[in-house]
Enzyme design. Sequence first.
Site, short mmCIF file in Angstrom:
data_model
loop_
_atom_site.label_atom_id
_atom_site.label_comp_id
_atom_site.label_asym_id
_atom_site.label_seq_id
_atom_site.Cartn_x
_atom_site.Cartn_y
_atom_site.Cartn_z
N ASP A 39 -21.81 -4.97 -95.01
CA ASP A 39 -23.15 -4.59 -94.55
C ASP A 39 -23.95 -3.91 -95.66
O ASP A 39 -24.53 -2.83 -95.46
CB ASP A 39 -23.07 -3.66 -93.34
CG ASP A 39 -22.14 -4.18 -92.25
OD1 ASP A 39 -22.00 -5.40 -92.14
OD2 ASP A 39 -21.57 -3.35 -91.53
N GLU A 61 -27.60 -9.03 -84.83
CA GLU A 61 -27.40 -7.72 -85.43
C GLU A 61 -28.01 -7.68 -86.82
O GLU A 61 -28.58 -8.67 -87.29
CB GLU A 61 -25.91 -7.38 -85.47
CG GLU A 61 -25.09 -8.33 -86.34
CD GLU A 61 -23.60 -8.01 -86.32
OE1 GLU A 61 -23.14 -7.30 -85.42
OE2 GLU A 61 -22.90 -8.49 -87.24
#
Length: 317
Positions: free
Chosen positions: A16, A207
């Site tokens: 991420d 997401e």
Amino acid sequence: MDIHYTNPVWQGDMPDPFVLKWEGQYYAFGTGGQKREANGNIFPVLRSNDLVHWQACGGALIPPPAEHGDDFWAPEVAYDGGKFYLYYSIGKGLRHQLRVATSETPVGPYQDTGMPLVDPRTQPFCIDAHPFCDDDGQWYLFYARDFLDTEHGYHQGTALVVDRLATMTRLAGEETTVLRARHDWTLFEAQRSMPHYGIIADWHTLEGPSVRKHAGRYYCFYSGSSFMTENYGVDYAISSSVRGPYTGEGSEARVLRSVPGKVRGPGHHSIVPGPDGQTEYIVYHAWDAQMQVRQMCIDRLLWTLEGPRCAGPSIDL
């Protein structure tokens, strides 16, 4: 002006990845999970002059009280009024809350402000906070949370919302829905057990929101499906207003997708200008060949007649 690189640009685990460009330097922040860095803090921080060569700077966040959980995900950093603000989620299992911490420097240490951004009693799973500053200087926070209804043909699952930041540490309470899952490619898990909701459902996931304004329109990029699978990738939706409505999401991942046998699960990215200040790059993670770590990669963001695309994924495994 292109830069010369070979992916991955960071061999270690850097899920991420969010990259902040500040005063000519790049700072990358990654999901920490339960790991503490050498300085005892959470969230690995890397620094670079060119987006290609990186050095480790320890951990960013002073761990908050253990009562909030021990799993730390998806940090993103904003600068406003002389301070740096690190937005992140903390929790355990299927319960996560959004929080924010502050620092005087980009690398930290960041100190948690003491309160969740969203009440975990009403929203038990909130992740992937993305701060976005509009042209008028107003900040907004995009994030992902769970939806259980199936009205208008939407799937149950994790999806995207936005709220105005009343201050950099407090939401205005004006949440609006950005994007819900409608397409099959975003399936996270079929017949997933969600005991805290008392359901078993085909669970879909949107997401990792990342918003970019281009040619007068807002592009909300996101990752869909399960990060463990080859279905995981990056797509986008478009709006004329920062709060939406956003439309035009794809029936497949149009910006980044897996390359069978070479690249698995590219996604959860950030967008940052290159050293020339003009060329834009997507910074994302992809699994190594053994699926042991998610490595940090970069590729150019291209604005085409068909919409934004990525000149990749390019990777040498």
